[in-house]
Design a protein around this motif. Structure first.
Motif, PDB file in Angstrom:
ATOM      1  N   ILE A 352     103.419  82.071  23.591  1.00 36.70           N
ATOM      2  CA  ILE A 352     103.188  82.616  24.771  1.00 36.70           C
ATOM      3  C   ILE A 352     101.439  82.091  24.988  1.00 36.70           C
ATOM      4  N   GLY A 353     100.724  82.352  24.067  1.00 39.15           N
ATOM      5  CA  GLY A 353      99.202  81.857  24.099  1.00 39.15           C
ATOM      6  C   GLY A 353      99.062  80.561  24.474  1.00 39.15           C
ATOM      7  N   THR A 354      99.897  79.515  23.972  1.00 37.18           N
ATOM      8  CA  THR A 354      99.873  78.004  24.179  1.00 37.18           C
ATOM      9  C   THR A 354     100.107  77.946  25.479  1.00 37.18           C
ATOM     10  N   GLY A 355     101.496  78.312  25.841  1.00 37.90           N
ATOM     11  CA  GLY A 355     101.885  78.069  27.288  1.00 37.90           C
ATOM     12  C   GLY A 355     101.128  78.686  28.353  1.00 37.90           C
ATOM     13  N   ALA A 356     100.307  79.808  28.224  1.00 34.63           N
ATOM     14  CA  ALA A 356      99.379  80.114  29.049  1.00 34.63           C
ATOM     15  C   ALA A 356      98.194  79.374  29.468  1.00 34.63           C
ATOM     16  N   MET A 357      97.856  78.402  28.636  1.00 33.77           N
ATOM     17  CA  MET A 357      96.844  77.485  28.829  1.00 33.77           C
ATOM     18  C   MET A 357      96.993  76.445  30.046  1.00 33.77           C
ATOM     19  N   VAL A 358      98.182  76.741  30.739  1.00 37.86           N
ATOM     20  CA  VAL A 358      98.422  76.120  31.891  1.00 37.86           C
ATOM     21  C   VAL A 358      97.523  76.458  32.929  1.00 37.86           C
ATOM     22  N   LEU A 359      96.988  77.929  32.746  1.00 39.84           N
ATOM     23  CA  LEU A 359      96.094  78.388  33.584  1.00 39.84           C
ATOM     24  C   LEU A 359      94.414  78.235  33.358  1.00 39.84           C
ATOM     25  N   LEU A 360      94.166  77.470  32.369  1.00 37.00           N
ATOM     26  CA  LEU A 360      92.841  77.241  32.135  1.00 37.00           C
ATOM     27  C   LEU A 360      92.267  76.414  33.519  1.00 37.00           C
ATOM     28  N   PRO A 361      91.193  76.736  33.941  1.00 32.91           N
ATOM     29  CA  PRO A 361      90.557  76.228  35.106  1.00 32.91           C
ATOM     30  C   PRO A 361      89.598  75.017  34.849  1.00 32.91           C
TER      31      PRO A 361
END
Length: 488
Positions: A352-361
Protein backbone atom coordinates in the motif's frame (compact mmCIF):
# COMPACT_ATOMS: atom_id res chain seq x y z
CA UNK A 1 -1.60 -6.91 33.65
CA UNK A 2 -2.91 -10.46 33.42
CA UNK A 3 -0.92 -13.58 34.33
CA UNK A 4 -0.76 -14.51 30.63
CA UNK A 5 0.65 -11.11 29.63
CA UNK A 6 3.21 -11.33 32.46
CA UNK A 7 4.24 -14.79 31.27
CA UNK A 8 4.66 -13.56 27.70
CA UNK A 9 6.67 -10.53 28.81
CA UNK A 10 9.01 -12.74 30.84
CA UNK A 11 9.38 -15.27 28.02
CA UNK A 12 10.39 -12.50 25.59
CA UNK A 13 12.82 -10.83 28.00
CA UNK A 14 16.39 -11.18 26.75
CA UNK A 15 18.26 -10.64 30.02
CA UNK A 16 21.50 -8.71 30.54
CA UNK A 17 23.83 -11.21 28.89
CA UNK A 18 21.31 -11.75 26.12
CA UNK A 19 21.22 -8.03 25.36
CA UNK A 20 25.03 -7.87 25.28
CA UNK A 21 25.18 -10.76 22.82
CA UNK A 22 22.39 -9.23 20.75
CA UNK A 23 24.11 -5.84 20.64
CA UNK A 24 27.27 -7.55 19.39
CA UNK A 25 25.47 -9.45 16.64
CA UNK A 26 23.37 -6.44 15.67
CA UNK A 27 26.53 -4.32 15.66
CA UNK A 28 27.95 -6.68 13.04
CA UNK A 29 24.72 -6.48 11.04
CA UNK A 30 24.75 -2.68 11.32
CA UNK A 31 28.38 -2.61 10.17
CA UNK A 32 27.77 -4.67 7.04
CA UNK A 33 24.58 -2.74 6.21
CA UNK A 34 26.40 0.55 6.69
CA UNK A 35 29.20 -0.62 4.41
CA UNK A 36 26.92 -0.87 1.36
CA UNK A 37 25.28 2.54 1.76
CA UNK A 38 27.92 4.80 3.30
CA UNK A 39 30.21 4.56 0.28
CA UNK A 40 27.51 5.38 -2.29
CA UNK A 41 27.37 9.11 -1.51
CA UNK A 42 31.18 9.29 -1.38
CA UNK A 43 31.76 7.80 -4.87
CA UNK A 44 32.29 11.13 -6.69
CA UNK A 45 34.94 12.29 -4.20
CA UNK A 46 36.62 8.86 -4.29
CA UNK A 47 36.83 9.13 -8.07
CA UNK A 48 38.45 12.56 -7.93
CA UNK A 49 40.83 11.66 -5.11
CA UNK A 50 42.13 8.37 -6.49
CA UNK A 51 41.90 9.20 -10.18
CA UNK A 52 39.39 6.66 -11.44
CA UNK A 53 39.31 6.67 -15.24
CA UNK A 54 35.54 6.59 -15.68
CA UNK A 55 32.20 6.37 -13.93
CA UNK A 56 31.98 2.71 -14.93
CA UNK A 57 35.26 1.86 -13.22
CA UNK A 58 34.25 3.91 -10.17
CA UNK A 59 31.11 1.80 -9.79
CA UNK A 60 33.37 -1.16 -8.99
CA UNK A 61 34.02 0.42 -5.58
CA UNK A 62 30.47 -0.66 -4.70
CA UNK A 63 30.17 -3.73 -6.93
CA UNK A 64 33.47 -5.28 -5.76
CA UNK A 65 32.02 -5.54 -2.25
CA UNK A 66 28.62 -6.84 -3.32
CA UNK A 67 29.74 -9.70 -5.58
CA UNK A 68 31.80 -11.74 -3.08
CA UNK A 69 29.19 -11.37 -0.37
CA UNK A 70 26.37 -12.65 -2.56
CA UNK A 71 28.37 -15.48 -4.12
CA UNK A 72 29.98 -16.77 -0.90
CA UNK A 73 26.96 -16.72 1.44
CA UNK A 74 25.98 -20.39 0.92
CA UNK A 75 29.59 -21.51 1.28
CA UNK A 76 30.28 -19.70 4.54
CA UNK A 77 26.85 -20.59 5.90
CA UNK A 78 27.82 -24.25 5.58
CA UNK A 79 31.41 -23.70 6.73
CA UNK A 80 30.10 -22.15 9.94
CA UNK A 81 28.26 -25.41 10.69
CA UNK A 82 31.51 -27.34 10.21
CA UNK A 83 34.22 -25.18 11.84
CA UNK A 84 32.08 -23.40 14.44
CA UNK A 85 29.98 -20.25 14.08
CA UNK A 86 31.64 -18.15 16.75
CA UNK A 87 35.07 -18.89 15.29
CA UNK A 88 34.07 -17.96 11.73
CA UNK A 89 32.17 -14.88 12.95
CA UNK A 90 35.23 -13.63 14.86
CA UNK A 91 37.50 -14.25 11.87
CA UNK A 92 35.11 -12.35 9.62
CA UNK A 93 35.02 -9.35 11.98
CA UNK A 94 38.83 -9.25 12.24
CA UNK A 95 39.24 -9.41 8.45
CA UNK A 96 36.49 -6.83 7.87
CA UNK A 97 38.13 -4.36 10.25
CA UNK A 98 41.61 -4.85 8.75
CA UNK A 99 40.36 -4.51 5.19
CA UNK A 100 38.33 -1.40 6.11
CA UNK A 101 41.57 0.13 7.37
CA UNK A 102 43.32 -0.94 4.16
CA UNK A 103 40.54 0.73 2.14
CA UNK A 104 40.96 3.95 4.13
CA UNK A 105 44.70 3.96 3.34
CA UNK A 106 44.37 3.01 -0.36
CA UNK A 107 46.51 5.08 -2.70
CA UNK A 108 44.97 4.02 -5.99
CA UNK A 109 41.90 2.42 -7.61
CA UNK A 110 43.31 -1.13 -7.69
CA UNK A 111 44.14 -1.15 -3.98
CA UNK A 112 40.75 0.24 -3.00
CA UNK A 113 38.82 -2.23 -5.17
CA UNK A 114 40.88 -5.14 -3.80
CA UNK A 115 40.17 -4.02 -0.22
CA UNK A 116 36.48 -3.64 -1.01
CA UNK A 117 36.37 -7.17 -2.46
CA UNK A 118 37.98 -8.42 0.76
CA UNK A 119 35.36 -6.56 2.80
CA UNK A 120 32.66 -8.32 0.77
CA UNK A 121 34.19 -11.75 1.38
CA UNK A 122 34.50 -11.11 5.12
CA UNK A 123 30.90 -9.82 5.21
CA UNK A 124 29.87 -13.18 3.74
CA UNK A 125 31.44 -14.78 6.83
CA UNK A 126 29.72 -12.39 9.22
CA UNK A 127 26.18 -12.20 7.85
CA UNK A 128 25.03 -15.85 7.95
CA UNK A 129 26.91 -16.65 11.16
CA UNK A 130 25.35 -13.66 12.93
CA UNK A 131 21.89 -15.05 12.16
CA UNK A 132 22.95 -18.59 13.12
CA UNK A 133 24.49 -17.39 16.39
CA UNK A 134 21.32 -15.45 17.12
CA UNK A 135 19.10 -18.48 16.57
CA UNK A 136 21.44 -20.59 18.73
CA UNK A 137 21.64 -18.02 21.54
CA UNK A 138 17.88 -17.38 21.72
CA UNK A 139 15.48 -20.34 21.86
CA UNK A 140 12.77 -20.57 19.24
CA UNK A 141 9.79 -18.52 20.34
CA UNK A 142 9.26 -14.94 21.61
CA UNK A 143 12.90 -14.31 22.60
CA UNK A 144 14.25 -15.27 19.19
CA UNK A 145 11.55 -13.30 17.40
CA UNK A 146 12.33 -10.24 19.50
CA UNK A 147 16.05 -10.59 18.78
CA UNK A 148 15.42 -10.93 15.04
CA UNK A 149 13.14 -7.89 15.21
CA UNK A 150 15.88 -5.77 16.73
CA UNK A 151 18.31 -7.12 14.14
CA UNK A 152 15.99 -6.23 11.24
CA UNK A 153 15.50 -2.71 12.55
CA UNK A 154 19.24 -2.20 13.00
CA UNK A 155 19.94 -3.41 9.44
CA UNK A 156 17.51 -0.84 8.02
CA UNK A 157 18.92 1.82 10.30
CA UNK A 158 22.40 1.03 8.96
CA UNK A 159 21.22 1.77 5.44
CA UNK A 160 19.53 5.05 6.36
CA UNK A 161 22.35 6.31 8.56
CA UNK A 162 24.85 5.22 5.91
CA UNK A 163 23.14 7.30 3.25
CA UNK A 164 22.83 10.31 5.56
CA UNK A 165 26.15 9.88 7.37
CA UNK A 166 28.05 9.30 4.14
CA UNK A 167 27.04 12.75 2.96
CA UNK A 168 27.89 14.40 6.29
CA UNK A 169 31.28 12.68 6.62
CA UNK A 170 32.25 13.30 3.00
CA UNK A 171 31.19 16.95 3.13
CA UNK A 172 32.79 17.73 6.49
CA UNK A 173 35.85 15.48 6.50
CA UNK A 174 36.99 13.06 3.79
CA UNK A 175 35.71 9.85 2.21
CA UNK A 176 38.47 7.89 3.99
CA UNK A 177 36.70 8.54 7.29
CA UNK A 178 33.80 6.37 6.12
CA UNK A 179 36.18 3.40 6.00
CA UNK A 180 37.80 4.36 9.31
CA UNK A 181 34.33 4.42 10.88
CA UNK A 182 33.76 0.84 9.72
CA UNK A 183 37.12 -0.20 11.16
CA UNK A 184 36.22 1.40 14.52
CA UNK A 185 32.85 -0.38 14.64
CA UNK A 186 34.56 -3.70 13.89
CA UNK A 187 36.80 -3.21 16.94
CA UNK A 188 33.74 -2.71 19.15
CA UNK A 189 32.07 -5.79 17.67
CA UNK A 190 35.24 -7.81 18.22
CA UNK A 191 35.27 -6.82 21.88
CA UNK A 192 31.65 -7.86 22.11
CA UNK A 193 32.35 -11.39 20.86
CA UNK A 194 33.37 -12.26 24.44
CA UNK A 195 29.67 -12.02 25.36
CA UNK A 196 28.66 -14.73 22.87
CA UNK A 197 27.93 -18.11 24.42
CA UNK A 198 31.05 -20.28 23.94
CA UNK A 199 29.18 -23.39 22.87
CA UNK A 200 26.66 -21.91 20.45
CA UNK A 201 25.95 -24.68 18.01
CA UNK A 202 27.36 -28.10 17.42
CA UNK A 203 29.76 -28.75 14.57
CA UNK A 204 28.71 -30.92 11.68
CA UNK A 205 30.94 -33.93 11.15
CA UNK A 206 30.51 -33.96 7.36
CA UNK A 207 33.23 -32.77 5.00
CA UNK A 208 32.72 -29.70 2.86
CA UNK A 209 31.00 -30.21 -0.49
CA UNK A 210 33.71 -28.62 -2.67
CA UNK A 211 32.02 -29.14 -6.09
CA UNK A 212 28.76 -27.75 -4.77
CA UNK A 213 30.54 -24.78 -3.19
CA UNK A 214 32.34 -24.00 -6.47
CA UNK A 215 29.21 -24.28 -8.62
CA UNK A 216 27.07 -22.22 -6.22
CA UNK A 217 29.70 -19.48 -5.89
CA UNK A 218 30.28 -19.26 -9.66
CA UNK A 219 26.55 -19.27 -10.39
CA UNK A 220 25.67 -16.60 -7.84
CA UNK A 221 28.68 -14.47 -8.82
CA UNK A 222 27.66 -14.58 -12.49
CA UNK A 223 24.01 -13.89 -11.66
CA UNK A 224 24.68 -10.86 -9.45
CA UNK A 225 27.32 -9.57 -11.88
CA UNK A 226 24.92 -9.80 -14.81
CA UNK A 227 22.19 -8.02 -12.85
CA UNK A 228 24.55 -5.33 -11.54
CA UNK A 229 26.09 -4.45 -14.90
CA UNK A 230 23.23 -5.27 -17.27
CA UNK A 231 21.59 -1.85 -17.18
CA UNK A 232 24.79 -0.04 -18.19
CA UNK A 233 26.18 -2.66 -20.60
CA UNK A 234 22.78 -3.45 -22.13
CA UNK A 235 20.66 -6.49 -21.34
CA UNK A 236 21.27 -7.91 -24.81
CA UNK A 237 25.02 -7.27 -24.75
CA UNK A 238 27.36 -10.29 -25.01
CA UNK A 239 28.89 -9.77 -21.50
CA UNK A 240 25.46 -9.62 -19.86
CA UNK A 241 24.01 -12.55 -21.79
CA UNK A 242 27.17 -14.56 -21.20
CA UNK A 243 27.11 -13.85 -17.47
CA UNK A 244 23.44 -14.76 -17.08
CA UNK A 245 23.90 -17.90 -19.19
CA UNK A 246 26.85 -18.97 -17.03
CA UNK A 247 24.69 -18.38 -13.95
CA UNK A 248 21.89 -20.56 -15.31
CA UNK A 249 24.27 -23.38 -16.26
CA UNK A 250 26.22 -23.29 -12.99
CA UNK A 251 23.16 -23.19 -10.75
CA UNK A 252 21.48 -25.99 -12.73
CA UNK A 253 24.65 -28.08 -12.40
CA UNK A 254 24.70 -27.24 -8.69
CA UNK A 255 21.22 -28.65 -8.16
CA UNK A 256 22.15 -31.84 -10.02
CA UNK A 257 25.37 -32.21 -8.02
CA UNK A 258 23.55 -31.72 -4.72
CA UNK A 259 21.24 -34.64 -5.49
CA UNK A 260 24.20 -37.02 -5.63
CA UNK A 261 26.53 -35.67 -2.96
CA UNK A 262 26.37 -37.52 0.41
CA UNK A 263 26.87 -34.26 2.34
CA UNK A 264 25.60 -31.47 0.07
CA UNK A 265 26.39 -27.79 0.59
CA UNK A 266 22.66 -27.08 0.75
CA UNK A 267 20.58 -30.23 1.36
CA UNK A 268 17.75 -30.24 -1.16
CA UNK A 269 15.44 -31.51 1.56
CA UNK A 270 16.12 -28.32 3.50
CA UNK A 271 15.76 -26.15 0.40
CA UNK A 272 12.44 -27.82 -0.45
CA UNK A 273 10.83 -27.36 2.96
CA UNK A 274 7.77 -25.12 2.70
CA UNK A 275 9.00 -22.93 5.55
CA UNK A 276 12.27 -22.36 3.69
CA UNK A 277 11.20 -22.05 0.06
CA UNK A 278 7.98 -20.04 0.52
CA UNK A 279 9.35 -17.69 3.16
CA UNK A 280 12.49 -17.31 1.02
CA UNK A 281 10.30 -16.26 -1.91
CA UNK A 282 8.55 -13.76 0.36
CA UNK A 283 11.99 -12.42 1.32
CA UNK A 284 12.93 -12.10 -2.34
CA UNK A 285 9.79 -10.04 -3.06
CA UNK A 286 9.98 -7.73 -0.03
CA UNK A 287 13.74 -7.09 -0.35
CA UNK A 288 13.66 -6.69 -4.13
CA UNK A 289 10.73 -4.30 -4.14
CA UNK A 290 11.89 -2.27 -1.13
CA UNK A 291 15.47 -2.02 -2.40
CA UNK A 292 14.34 -1.10 -5.90
CA UNK A 293 11.79 1.44 -4.66
CA UNK A 294 14.40 3.03 -2.40
CA UNK A 295 16.58 3.60 -5.47
CA UNK A 296 13.56 5.11 -7.25
CA UNK A 297 12.89 7.44 -4.32
CA UNK A 298 16.49 8.62 -4.48
CA UNK A 299 16.00 9.43 -8.18
CA UNK A 300 12.72 11.17 -7.38
CA UNK A 301 14.22 13.37 -4.70
CA UNK A 302 17.29 14.31 -6.74
CA UNK A 303 16.08 14.37 -10.37
CA UNK A 304 12.50 15.56 -9.83
CA UNK A 305 12.54 17.57 -6.60
CA UNK A 306 16.16 18.74 -6.99
CA UNK A 307 17.33 17.65 -3.53
CA UNK A 308 21.02 17.59 -2.68
CA UNK A 309 22.68 14.29 -1.72
CA UNK A 310 22.51 15.27 1.96
CA UNK A 311 18.84 16.27 1.75
CA UNK A 312 18.09 13.02 -0.06
CA UNK A 313 19.64 11.09 2.81
CA UNK A 314 17.46 13.03 5.25
CA UNK A 315 14.44 12.18 3.12
CA UNK A 316 14.86 8.53 4.09
CA UNK A 317 14.57 9.25 7.82
CA UNK A 318 10.86 8.39 7.90
CA UNK A 319 11.61 5.01 6.36
CA UNK A 320 14.34 4.39 8.93
CA UNK A 321 12.23 5.45 11.91
CA UNK A 322 9.29 3.33 10.75
CA UNK A 323 11.66 0.39 10.30
CA UNK A 324 12.84 0.79 13.89
CA UNK A 325 9.25 0.84 15.15
CA UNK A 326 8.46 -2.29 13.13
CA UNK A 327 11.50 -4.05 14.56
CA UNK A 328 10.38 -3.24 18.10
CA UNK A 329 6.77 -4.34 17.50
CA UNK A 330 7.50 -7.36 15.29
CA UNK A 331 7.73 -9.89 18.13
CA UNK A 332 4.39 -8.79 19.58
CA UNK A 333 2.65 -8.80 16.20
CA UNK A 334 4.02 -12.26 15.36
CA UNK A 335 2.96 -13.57 18.78
CA UNK A 336 -0.60 -12.32 18.20
CA UNK A 337 -0.99 -13.02 14.47
CA UNK A 338 1.41 -15.89 13.87
CA UNK A 339 4.29 -15.77 11.40
CA UNK A 340 2.23 -16.34 8.25
CA UNK A 341 -0.32 -13.61 8.98
CA UNK A 342 2.43 -11.22 10.09
CA UNK A 343 4.20 -11.79 6.75
CA UNK A 344 0.99 -11.08 4.86
CA UNK A 345 0.32 -7.96 6.93
CA UNK A 346 3.84 -6.68 6.36
CA UNK A 347 3.62 -7.24 2.60
CA UNK A 348 0.21 -5.54 2.51
CA UNK A 349 1.47 -2.44 4.35
CA UNK A 350 4.58 -2.32 2.17
CA UNK A 351 2.45 -2.74 -0.97
CA UNK A 352 0.00 0.00 0.00
CA UNK A 353 2.79 2.42 0.91
CA UNK A 354 4.70 1.68 -2.30
CA UNK A 355 1.65 1.79 -4.55
CA UNK A 356 0.54 5.12 -3.05
CA UNK A 357 3.75 6.66 -4.40
CA UNK A 358 1.92 7.09 -7.73
CA UNK A 359 0.51 10.23 -6.05
CA UNK A 360 3.93 11.85 -5.48
CA UNK A 361 3.85 15.28 -7.17
CA UNK A 362 6.39 17.08 -9.33
CA UNK A 363 7.08 19.57 -6.54
CA UNK A 364 6.41 19.75 -2.82
CA UNK A 365 4.61 16.73 -1.42
CA UNK A 366 7.07 16.13 1.44
CA UNK A 367 4.36 14.85 3.86
CA UNK A 368 3.21 12.30 1.27
CA UNK A 369 6.81 11.24 0.61
CA UNK A 370 7.43 10.69 4.32
CA UNK A 371 4.12 8.86 4.83
CA UNK A 372 4.51 6.47 1.89
CA UNK A 373 8.18 5.70 2.51
CA UNK A 374 7.43 5.23 6.21
CA UNK A 375 4.65 2.74 5.45
CA UNK A 376 6.98 0.90 3.08
CA UNK A 377 9.73 0.74 5.71
CA UNK A 378 7.37 -0.50 8.43
CA UNK A 379 5.83 -3.21 6.28
CA UNK A 380 9.20 -4.26 4.90
CA UNK A 381 10.88 -4.83 8.27
CA UNK A 382 7.84 -6.66 9.66
CA UNK A 383 7.98 -8.95 6.62
CA UNK A 384 11.75 -9.47 6.93
CA UNK A 385 11.55 -10.41 10.61
CA UNK A 386 8.62 -12.75 9.91
CA UNK A 387 10.24 -14.55 6.99
CA UNK A 388 13.61 -15.01 8.73
CA UNK A 389 11.86 -16.26 11.87
CA UNK A 390 9.91 -18.72 9.73
CA UNK A 391 12.93 -19.85 7.71
CA UNK A 392 15.03 -20.57 10.80
CA UNK A 393 12.25 -22.31 12.75
CA UNK A 394 11.92 -26.06 13.15
CA UNK A 395 15.49 -26.83 12.04
CA UNK A 396 18.19 -29.02 13.52
CA UNK A 397 21.06 -27.14 15.11
CA UNK A 398 23.51 -28.28 12.41
CA UNK A 399 21.26 -26.71 9.75
CA UNK A 400 21.15 -23.22 11.28
CA UNK A 401 24.31 -21.94 9.57
CA UNK A 402 23.06 -23.04 6.16
CA UNK A 403 19.64 -21.55 6.87
CA UNK A 404 21.30 -18.33 8.03
CA UNK A 405 23.04 -18.03 4.66
CA UNK A 406 19.83 -18.78 2.78
CA UNK A 407 17.91 -16.19 4.81
CA UNK A 408 20.34 -13.48 3.75
CA UNK A 409 20.55 -14.47 0.08
CA UNK A 410 17.32 -12.66 -0.99
CA UNK A 411 18.93 -9.40 0.15
CA UNK A 412 21.45 -9.70 -2.68
CA UNK A 413 19.29 -11.43 -5.26
CA UNK A 414 16.82 -8.61 -4.66
CA UNK A 415 18.95 -6.70 -7.15
CA UNK A 416 16.81 -8.46 -9.76
CA UNK A 417 13.88 -6.40 -8.50
CA UNK A 418 15.92 -3.21 -8.64
CA UNK A 419 16.96 -3.96 -12.22
CA UNK A 420 13.38 -4.77 -13.21
CA UNK A 421 11.96 -1.57 -11.74
CA UNK A 422 14.74 0.47 -13.32
CA UNK A 423 13.88 -1.06 -16.71
CA UNK A 424 10.22 -0.07 -16.22
CA UNK A 425 11.25 3.50 -15.39
CA UNK A 426 13.45 3.71 -18.49
CA UNK A 427 10.81 2.28 -20.84
CA UNK A 428 8.00 4.48 -19.53
CA UNK A 429 10.18 7.61 -19.43
CA UNK A 430 11.27 7.06 -23.04
CA UNK A 431 7.64 6.59 -24.09
CA UNK A 432 6.63 9.89 -22.46
CA UNK A 433 9.70 11.93 -23.36
CA UNK A 434 8.47 12.99 -26.78
CA UNK A 435 5.20 14.43 -25.47
CA UNK A 436 6.11 15.65 -21.97
CA UNK A 437 8.65 17.75 -20.15
CA UNK A 438 11.73 15.62 -19.23
CA UNK A 439 11.02 15.98 -15.52
CA UNK A 440 7.39 14.98 -15.98
CA UNK A 441 8.47 12.06 -18.17
CA UNK A 442 10.83 10.88 -15.43
CA UNK A 443 8.07 11.23 -12.85
CA UNK A 444 5.73 9.20 -15.07
CA UNK A 445 8.30 6.43 -15.25
CA UNK A 446 8.74 6.46 -11.47
CA UNK A 447 4.97 6.36 -10.94
CA UNK A 448 4.61 3.30 -13.20
CA UNK A 449 7.44 1.43 -11.47
CA UNK A 450 6.18 2.13 -7.95
CA UNK A 451 2.69 0.99 -8.95
CA UNK A 452 4.12 -2.30 -10.24
CA UNK A 453 6.21 -2.73 -7.08
CA UNK A 454 3.18 -2.14 -4.86
CA UNK A 455 1.07 -4.55 -6.90
CA UNK A 456 3.71 -7.29 -6.63
CA UNK A 457 3.85 -6.90 -2.84
CA UNK A 458 0.07 -7.09 -2.56
CA UNK A 459 -0.03 -10.16 -4.80
CA UNK A 460 2.66 -11.84 -2.68
CA UNK A 461 0.46 -11.56 0.44
CA UNK A 462 -1.04 -14.89 -0.68
CA UNK A 463 2.29 -16.76 -0.41
CA UNK A 464 2.31 -17.09 3.42
CA UNK A 465 -1.02 -18.92 3.19
CA UNK A 466 0.97 -21.88 1.85
CA UNK A 467 2.70 -22.12 5.25
CA UNK A 468 -0.38 -22.38 7.43
CA UNK A 469 -0.60 -26.18 7.34
CA UNK A 470 3.16 -26.88 7.33
CA UNK A 471 3.97 -29.80 9.66
CA UNK A 472 6.97 -29.64 11.95
CA UNK A 473 9.89 -31.84 10.92
CA UNK A 474 10.11 -34.56 13.60
CA UNK A 475 13.93 -34.61 13.52
CA UNK A 476 13.97 -30.87 14.09
CA UNK A 477 11.51 -31.20 16.93
CA UNK A 478 13.66 -33.80 18.61
CA UNK A 479 16.78 -31.62 18.31
CA UNK A 480 15.21 -28.75 20.16
CA UNK A 481 13.18 -30.39 22.89
CA UNK A 482 12.05 -28.02 25.56
CA UNK A 483 11.50 -25.07 23.24
CA UNK A 484 8.12 -23.68 22.32
CA UNK A 485 7.11 -23.62 18.70
CA UNK A 486 5.79 -20.24 17.59
CA UNK A 487 2.56 -20.37 15.58
CA UNK A 488 2.72 -20.08 11.82
Amino acid sequence: MTDESIRRARSSALGRRGWLALLTLCGATFMTGLDYSVVTVALPEIGRDLGFASTGSLQWVATACLLPTASLLPLFGRVSDIVGRRRLFTLGVVLFGGLSLAAALATGPALLIAARAGQGASAAMITPTAIALMTAAFPEGPRRTRALGVNGAVLSLGFVLGTLGGGVITSGLNWRWTMLLLAAISVLVLLGTTTLPPGTGTRATARLDVPGAALASIGLFALVYGISTGADAGWASPPTLGSLSLAALSLSAFLLAERRHPAPLIPLGLLNRPTVKWSGLVGFVTLGMCGGTTVLLSLYMQDVLGYSALATGAGFLAEGIAALVAGVLAARLIAVLGKARAMSLGLAVQGIGTGAMVLLPVEGGLPLLLATSGAMGFGHVLTVVSFITTMTSGLRDDEQGTAGGLSQLPQFLGGIGTAGLAAIVTARTDALSSAADPVLATLGGLHTATFVAGLLCLTATALPLLLRATPLDPTAAASRSGTERAPL
